[in-house]
Scaffold this motif. Structure first.
Motif, short mmCIF file in Angstrom:
data_model
loop_
_atom_site.label_atom_id
_atom_site.label_comp_id
_atom_site.label_asym_id
_atom_site.label_seq_id
_atom_site.Cartn_x
_atom_site.Cartn_y
_atom_site.Cartn_z
N GLY A 9 0.81 -1.22 0.00
CA GLY A 9 0.00 0.00 0.00
C GLY A 9 0.84 1.27 0.00
O GLY A 9 0.55 2.22 -0.73
N LYS A 10 1.89 1.29 0.81
CA LYS A 10 2.77 2.47 0.86
C LYS A 10 3.46 2.69 -0.48
O LYS A 10 3.56 3.81 -0.97
N LYS A 11 3.94 1.60 -1.08
CA LYS A 11 4.61 1.70 -2.38
C LYS A 11 3.63 2.16 -3.46
O LYS A 11 3.97 2.99 -4.30
N LEU A 12 2.43 1.62 -3.44
CA LEU A 12 1.42 2.01 -4.42
C LEU A 12 1.05 3.48 -4.26
O LEU A 12 0.96 4.22 -5.25
N THR A 148 4.78 -2.80 -9.50
CA THR A 148 4.77 -2.77 -10.97
C THR A 148 3.64 -3.65 -11.51
O THR A 148 2.86 -3.23 -12.36
N HIS A 149 3.54 -4.87 -10.98
CA HIS A 149 2.49 -5.81 -11.38
C HIS A 149 1.11 -5.22 -11.06
O HIS A 149 0.19 -5.29 -11.88
N LEU A 150 0.97 -4.66 -9.89
CA LEU A 150 -0.30 -4.08 -9.48
C LEU A 150 -0.69 -2.90 -10.36
O LEU A 150 -1.83 -2.79 -10.81
N LYS A 153 -2.11 -3.96 -13.68
CA LYS A 153 -3.50 -4.44 -13.57
C LYS A 153 -4.47 -3.28 -13.38
O LYS A 153 -5.60 -3.31 -13.87
N LEU A 154 -4.03 -2.24 -12.68
CA LEU A 154 -4.92 -1.12 -12.37
C LEU A 154 -4.96 -0.06 -13.47
O LEU A 154 -5.88 0.75 -13.50
N LYS A 155 -3.97 -0.05 -14.34
CA LYS A 155 -3.81 0.99 -15.35
C LYS A 155 -5.12 1.34 -16.08
O LYS A 155 -5.45 2.51 -16.21
N PRO A 156 -5.90 0.34 -16.54
CA PRO A 156 -7.14 0.68 -17.25
C PRO A 156 -8.16 1.47 -16.40
O PRO A 156 -9.01 2.17 -16.94
N LEU A 157 -8.06 1.35 -15.09
CA LEU A 157 -9.03 2.00 -14.21
C LEU A 157 -8.55 3.34 -13.66
O LEU A 157 -9.32 4.07 -13.06
N LEU A 158 -7.27 3.65 -13.86
CA LEU A 158 -6.72 4.89 -13.27
C LEU A 158 -6.85 6.05 -14.23
O LEU A 158 -6.91 5.98 -15.39
#
Length: 158
Positions: A9-12, A148-150, A153-158
């Motif tokens: 969470g902190k890294k994200l 990076t992996h996360l 996966k989230l890129k389309p929603l951000l």
């Protein structure tokens, strides 16, 4: 428990330019004591009331990455509220890995696990019990996780 919510969470949050909040830390600040003491002195029902109240004090769409406790989504309408906050993520780590992490932590600060005969078995039972709530998350990430992996996966929603 020990799935990596705070670390990831902190890294994200840093990667997104968001603030990071740990719900357990907010509870400890609000109650001016640690979570094991809250459980011991006031019980789980009291803890869950405080947890839900503080969760619902977090602003929707507030550019925050929130690490909740493992039980948070399982009480009241917390999972519904979590989903209103933004994208919800379940870090799906096998019970045997969680048990190793908790044992390596070397601190008995998990009131839900107090007195467990077999840590891995107790964790698996807890995961099985909570899985219907966890399954409501927008994403489930399995195995070893990295930002990076996360983000991919989230890129389309951000």
């Amino acid at each position: 428990m020990s799935s990596g919510k705070t670390t990831l969470g902190k890294k994200l949050a840093r990667s997104l330019g968001y603030r990071f909040k740990d719900l357990d830390k907010l509870i400890e600040q609000d109650q001016n004591t640690d979570i094991p003491s809250i459980f011991a002195e006031k019980g789980e029902a009291y803890f869950r009331d405080v947890e839900s109240r503080l969760l619902k004090s977090i602003p929707v769409n507030g550019s925050i990455v929130l690490a909740s406790g493992g039980g948070t989504p399982c009480f009241f309408d917390n999972m519904e509220f979590i989903k209103k906050l933004g994208i919800s993520i379940f870090l799906d780590v096998p019970a045997h890995s969680l048990a190793k992490r908790i044992e390596n932590h070397g601190k008995d600060d998990r009131p839900i696990l107090s007195g467990a005969q077999s840590l891995a078995e107790t964790l698996q039972n807890k995961i099985d019990e909570r899985r219907p709530y966890y399954a409501q998350a927008d994403f489930s990430l399995h195995g070893e996780l990295d930002v990076t992996h996360l983000l991919e996966k989230l890129k389309p929603l951000l």
